[in-house]
Every structure is written in C-alpha cells, then in structure tokens.
Design an enzyme around this catalytic site. Structure first.
Site, PDB file in Angstrom:
ATOM      1  N   ARG A 100       0.797  -1.228   0.000  1.00  0.00           N
ATOM      2  CA  ARG A 100       0.000   0.000   0.000  1.00  0.00           C
ATOM      3  C   ARG A 100       0.833   1.284   0.000  1.00  0.00           C
ATOM      4  O   ARG A 100       0.306   2.379  -0.100  1.00  0.00           O
ATOM      5  CB  ARG A 100      -0.968  -0.010   1.194  1.00  0.00           C
ATOM      6  CG  ARG A 100      -2.159  -0.929   0.964  1.00  0.00           C
ATOM      7  CD  ARG A 100      -2.958  -1.138   2.228  1.00  0.00           C
ATOM      8  NE  ARG A 100      -2.268  -2.038   3.156  1.00  0.00           N
ATOM      9  CZ  ARG A 100      -2.655  -2.254   4.400  1.00  0.00           C
ATOM     10  NH1 ARG A 100      -3.713  -1.637   4.879  1.00  0.00           N
ATOM     11  NH2 ARG A 100      -1.981  -3.091   5.181  1.00  0.00           N
ATOM     12  N   ASN A 139      34.589  40.927   7.221  1.00  0.00           N
ATOM     13  CA  ASN A 139      33.287  41.405   6.772  1.00  0.00           C
ATOM     14  C   ASN A 139      33.182  41.140   5.269  1.00  0.00           C
ATOM     15  O   ASN A 139      34.003  41.616   4.490  1.00  0.00           O
ATOM     16  CB  ASN A 139      33.163  42.907   7.058  1.00  0.00           C
ATOM     17  CG  ASN A 139      31.738  43.391   6.860  1.00  0.00           C
ATOM     18  OD1 ASN A 139      31.113  43.105   5.834  1.00  0.00           O
ATOM     19  ND2 ASN A 139      31.223  44.125   7.810  1.00  0.00           N
ATOM     20  N   THR A 184       3.224 -13.348  11.279  1.00  0.00           N
ATOM     21  CA  THR A 184       4.136 -12.722  12.249  1.00  0.00           C
ATOM     22  C   THR A 184       4.787 -13.755  13.186  1.00  0.00           C
ATOM     23  O   THR A 184       5.954 -13.585  13.570  1.00  0.00           O
ATOM     24  CB  THR A 184       3.399 -11.654  13.088  1.00  0.00           C
ATOM     25  OG1 THR A 184       2.152 -12.210  13.552  1.00  0.00           O
ATOM     26  CG2 THR A 184       3.084 -10.414  12.266  1.00  0.00           C
TER      27      THR A 184
HETATM   28  C1  UD1 Z   1      -0.584  -7.214  13.306  1.00  0.00           C
HETATM   29  C2  UD1 Z   1      -1.193  -8.016  14.457  1.00  0.00           C
HETATM   30  C3  UD1 Z   1      -2.476  -7.343  14.921  1.00  0.00           C
HETATM   31  C4  UD1 Z   1      -2.159  -5.916  15.345  1.00  0.00           C
HETATM   32  C5  UD1 Z   1      -1.468  -5.140  14.204  1.00  0.00           C
HETATM   33  C6  UD1 Z   1      -0.973  -3.834  14.739  1.00  0.00           C
HETATM   34  C7  UD1 Z   1      -0.615 -10.359  14.106  1.00  0.00           C
HETATM   35  C8  UD1 Z   1      -1.085 -11.664  13.651  1.00  0.00           C
HETATM   36  N1  UD1 Z   1      -1.468  -9.340  14.009  1.00  0.00           N
HETATM   37  O1  UD1 Z   1      -1.514  -7.256  12.244  1.00  0.00           O
HETATM   38  O2  UD1 Z   1      -3.029  -8.035  15.994  1.00  0.00           O
HETATM   39  O3  UD1 Z   1      -3.350  -5.251  15.711  1.00  0.00           O
HETATM   40  O4  UD1 Z   1      -0.318  -5.893  13.754  1.00  0.00           O
HETATM   41  O5  UD1 Z   1      -0.456  -3.047  13.698  1.00  0.00           O
HETATM   42  O6  UD1 Z   1       0.507 -10.246  14.559  1.00  0.00           O
HETATM   43  N2  UD1 Z   1       5.676  -9.484   8.897  1.00  0.00           N
HETATM   44  C9  UD1 Z   1       6.729 -10.277   8.516  1.00  0.00           C
HETATM   45  N3  UD1 Z   1       6.492 -11.506   8.004  1.00  0.00           N
HETATM   46  C10 UD1 Z   1       5.241 -12.014   7.867  1.00  0.00           C
HETATM   47  C11 UD1 Z   1       4.156 -11.190   8.254  1.00  0.00           C
HETATM   48  C12 UD1 Z   1       4.408  -9.947   8.779  1.00  0.00           C
HETATM   49  O7  UD1 Z   1       7.894  -9.859   8.628  1.00  0.00           O
HETATM   50  O8  UD1 Z   1       5.118 -13.152   7.416  1.00  0.00           O
HETATM   51  C13 UD1 Z   1       5.927  -8.157   9.456  1.00  0.00           C
HETATM   52  C14 UD1 Z   1       5.432  -7.030   8.575  1.00  0.00           C
HETATM   53  O9  UD1 Z   1       6.453  -6.606   7.708  1.00  0.00           O
HETATM   54  C15 UD1 Z   1       5.086  -5.965   9.583  1.00  0.00           C
HETATM   55  C16 UD1 Z   1       4.681  -6.741  10.814  1.00  0.00           C
HETATM   56  O10 UD1 Z   1       5.229  -8.040  10.677  1.00  0.00           O
HETATM   57  O11 UD1 Z   1       6.205  -5.180   9.933  1.00  0.00           O
HETATM   58  C17 UD1 Z   1       3.172  -6.814  11.000  1.00  0.00           C
HETATM   59  O12 UD1 Z   1       2.607  -7.506   9.939  1.00  0.00           O
HETATM   60  P1  UD1 Z   1       1.235  -7.080   9.302  1.00  0.00           P
HETATM   61  O13 UD1 Z   1       0.930  -8.005   8.189  1.00  0.00           O
HETATM   62  O14 UD1 Z   1       1.249  -5.615   8.995  1.00  0.00           O
HETATM   63  O15 UD1 Z   1       0.250  -7.376  10.517  1.00  0.00           O
HETATM   64  P2  UD1 Z   1      -1.191  -6.790  10.742  1.00  0.00           P
HETATM   65  O16 UD1 Z   1      -2.146  -7.507   9.884  1.00  0.00           O
HETATM   66  O17 UD1 Z   1      -1.161  -5.324  10.675  1.00  0.00           O
END
Ligand code: UD1
Ligand code: CA
Length: 452
Positions: free
Chosen positions: A19, A364, A85
């Site tokens: 995004r 100056n 995550t």
């Molecule tokens: C996550 C949380 C959610 C929280 C939100 C806050 C989980 C499952 N969910 O959701 O509860 O409210 O953050 O912003 O943790 N990333 C990786 N590898 C992956 C997936 C993600 O490195 O396989 C990293 C992303 O780059 C990012 C972070 O983890 O920096 C969060 O991932 P993202 O997919 O944005 O999680 P949300 O859906 O926002």
C-alpha cells in the site's frame, strides 16, 4: 534504563508494504530523515536491548544495507515465505536459542514506539509475566487485532477477520509489539498453528497458548500515538507529524524557544542548545548542531552545519553541509554557505555565496560577494583572513587567499592572492566619465519615441 536482564529484540521487516506504492521497502521510508526501522532500532537500543535481530524478506539486501549503515552488531535473518508474524519471529530461531531473559518482538513499520514503553513491558517480564502485549485504545479499532479480556485479564488476541460480533466491538487493540520471556519463547512460538481466516502463523496466538499453560499474560496500555503502524503514505505523514511534535516539545522543554513550533521541521538528529530561538518556517536536514543562545531567523534552510554560541542565521539563509559558524558570527538574508568555516564575529550579511572557504575572525564580506569555487571540473578553496573586508559584488576566483586586514574594492574580480594589509582593486579598468553624454542619449531616445 539499565536492566540487568539480557534482551534480544527481533524486528520484523519482511512485509511487502504494497500500500505504499513504492519500489522502496516499506521500513526504509523515512520519518525525520531516518528510515522507520532506524527509529525502532534506536528505541530498542535506548531500552537496553543488547542484541538485535532483523527479519527481512521483501528487499532483504536493501534493508540490510540500510540498517548496517545505521547500527553495528545487528544480525539478519531472511524469512523466505511470508507465512505470518509468528512464523517471522521464528526466522530468528538461532538468536532465540542462544538464550536471553527477555525477547522483544517489534515491527519495523511501527516506528514511534518509545524506549519507556519497551522498558515498561520488560519490567513486567522481570515481575514474572511470560507474555506482555502492548495495547492501545481507539474509537476506530477496524483492522487491528482485539485484546480479549475476561475479569480484567487478557485471555486472547483475536485478529479482526477471526472476531465474532461481540469481539469486534472491543476497542482495546493489539499494537503488535510484545515482550516474551526468553525461557519460554520458543516453546510458545513452536506451538502456534495456522488454523485461522488467513491461514497464517499468528504471533498473537501465543497469548492463548501461554494462558493454557498457566503462564502469566498481561497487557500494558500505551498511547495510540506510539503504536501507530504505517501501511501507506498518509499514515507515514501522520507518524511524521507525531514525531515532529514530540521532538519539538522535548526541545522547548529543554530551553529552546519556538514562536510557531508547528512550522519548524526537525531532523532525527537535530541538536539545539538552550537559550536558542528558532523563528518560524525553519527547515533542518541531517547533521545539524546548534549551540546555545543562537538565533535562527525565519525561513532558513540548514543541513550538515554546526553553529556556535551567539551566532545568528537568516532570515532566508541556506547553510549547506560542511558549514561551521564560530561564536557570534552572522550569516544574513539570501546567503548560501557550503563547506566553509566562518570565524568568530565574522559577518556575511547579504546575498552571498561562500563555498569551500574559510572566513577569518571579524572579517566582513560585503553584499553580493561570490567565491568562484568551481571551474566545471574541480573545486578550489578561498581563504579570507582575519579582519579582512570584501567590498560588495566581488568575485573571488579560487584558489585565492585574501590576507588579514586586506581590503578588496567593491566590484572586484580577484584572481591573485592579496597580501595582508593590502588594498586590491580588481576592476577591468578605471571608471570613465564623459561629461554631458547622458543628456545627449536621453534627447535622442526621446526624439525617437516622439517620432513613432
Ligand atoms: C498485526 C497483528 C495485529 C495488530 C497489528 C498492529 C498479528 C497476527 N497481528 O496485524 O493483531 O493489531 O499488527 O499493527 O501479529 N511481517 C513479517 N512476516 C510475515 C508477516 C508480517 O515480517 O510473514 C511483518 C510485517 O512486515 C510488519 C509486521 O510483521 O512489519 C506486522 O505484519 P502485518 O501483516 O502488517 O500485521 P497486521 O495484519 O497489521
Ligand atoms: Ca500492519
């Protein structure tokens, strides 16, 4: 914030950041001139985390090179498939296995987290909790995981897609960041499955897993502004505004005056001493240090410069990298200074370019002076001695030295060194006067106009 417990911070940065609509990995987008992930690294270092592991994926090499240029002693793990995550944290399994008292799971795209908040979460671990979740309250919880509590205790985190109707009403949300006891971290993470709406391994599942094992789980509430997660450029701008406001506040409380703080843009490393006043609409780039009792006047643009006590800059001045202004020196309106040292009490007040130069104490430099430092191929230096006086609209063709207390006549083009105490004229020839000639010309022009 010195804790005796050892700490490993795992910073997740593998996400694609679709995004952002950017060719640059999301975590390298900047706030106050520093990549988001650099803010996270700095916060966790300030909270006393000795070991830092960054989990990369999308743009792994670029992210790694950037982080390495900002901090030493960071290790990198690549998450080859983005399976969630929980899976991402486990990419740093080798680091966790080394054994730490505390493990912090941080996000590279949640840059406003403060050392204080991390410290608070770690304290809860030292008080016996196994998992500490950083949560925030918001009127608009859409998109966030919800912190499900029972009798005031956290029992689970439910991702929005997995929430039932009642859970969706909860406005206590997961900021994403967690502190986990190192002793149980692997055991908890290895128990995470992917039976959910997105078929991902959710880090958040360790809350329920820890509960079931009878371990202590807690939520600490942190202001929303510290847990803002950046997904697009509008949120990036929102984070920038929060960061700027926070830093301006710190500076004002430390003794810096700002008449219109909201118009001042600071860099992540801008250093300003007490007693200094920053007038409205001033921009600071990287590498600026301003001493105490300085006045930076309106609309000045400053980067890579150091300004000593009592100096005055602007209005409308541009200090470029390598500018060093000594005490009580002055650079006034529409002046550009680059790679130059301006001696104590020296004055460069109007419409001037000084580059690759040194200007002696109390010299100056008159209006419109230009150091001609570049011939299209190479740059050359100009040295102006102590107490020298450069007349207005002079071109100093470098390399050239103007001796101490020398005078350069206005309108000179100076191509050879001027000895100390000498007067130099560098005009093409002496001024010529032709009596009555102006009247002749005017008469002729008036006649021409009347004849049209
Ligand atoms: C996550 C949380 C959610 C929280 C939100 C806050 C989980 C499952 N969910 O959701 O509860 O409210 O953050 O912003 O943790 N990333 C990786 N590898 C992956 C997936 C993600 O490195 O396989 C990293 C992303 O780059 C990012 C972070 O983890 O920096 C969060 O991932 P993202 O997919 O944005 O999680 P949300 O859906 O926002
Ligand atoms: Ca997110």
């Amino acid at each position: 914030m010195t804790q005796v417990r050892t700490c490993l911070s795992i910073i997740l940065a593998a996400g694609e950041g679709t995004r952002m609509n950017s060719s640059r990995p999301k975590v390298l987008h900047e706030i106050a001139g520093l990549p988001m992930i650099g803010h996270v690294v700095a916060a966790t270092q300030a909270a006393g985390s000795g070991a830092i592991a960054v989990v990369t994926g999308n743009g792994a090499d670029t992210v790694r090179a950037s982080v390495e240029s900002l901090a030493t002693d960071v290790e990198f793990y690549v998450q080859h498939q983005r399976l969630g995550t929980g899976h991402a944290v486990l990419a740093a399994r080798d680091a966790i296995e080394r054994g730490y008292d505390d493990v912090l799971a941080l996000f590279g795209d949640t840059p406003l987290v403060t050392p204080q908040a991390l410290d608070t979460a770690r304290k809860r671990l030292s008080d016996g909790a196994a998992v500490v979740v950083m949560g925030f309250r918001t009127g608009n919880p859409a998109g966030y995981g919800r912190l499900v509590q029972k009798d005031g205790a956290l029992i689970a985190i439910r991702e929005e897609k997995d929430c039932d109707e009642a859970e969706r009403q909860i406005n206590f949300c997961n900021g994403g960041l967690m502190a986990i006891s190192g002793a149980v971290a692997l055991k908890l993470l290895d128990a995470v499955g992917n039976d959910n709406a997105k078929s991902e391994y959710y880090l958040t599942d360790i809350v329920e897993i820890a509960r079931k094992q009878g371990l202590g789980v807690e939520a600490v509430e942190v202001p929303f502004e510290e847990l803002l997660g950046i997904n697009n450029r509008a949120e990036l701008a929102q984070a920038e505004a929060i960061w700027q406001k926070r830093r301006r506040q710190q500076l004002m409380l430390s003794g810096v005056s700002m008449q219109a703080p909201e118009t001042i843009y600071l860099s992540h490393d801008t250093d300003i001493g007490p007693g200094t006043t920053i007038e409205p609409n001033v921009w600071f780039g990287a590498g600026v240090s301003i001493a105490k009792d300085v006045r930076i006047r309106a609309y000045s643009h400053i980067e890579g410069a150091s300004v000593s006590t009592g100096a005055e800059v602007g209005p409308f001045a541009r200090l470029r990298p390598g500018t060093e202004m000594d005490q009580n020196s002055k650079v006034g309106n529409f002046c550009e200074i680059k790679k130059a040292q301006i001696g104590t009490g020296a004055k460069i007040n109007h419409l001037t370019y000084i580059g690759d130069a040194s200007v002696g104490e109390k010299a100056n430099v008159g209006a419109g002076t230009i150091t001609c430092n570049y011939d299209g191929y190479n740059k050359y230096r100009t040295e102006i001695g102590q107490g020298a006086f450069i007349g207005s609209n002079s071109a100093l063709v470098a390399p050239v030295n103007i001796g101490d207390r020398a005078l350069v006549a206005a309108g000179s083009v100076i191509t050879r060194d001027v000895p100390a105490d000498a007067l130099a004229f560098g005009r093409s020839h002496d001024q010529t006067i032709r009596e009555g000639k102006a009247a002749d010309i005017n008469k002729r022009n008036a006649a021409r106009k009347a004849g049209r």
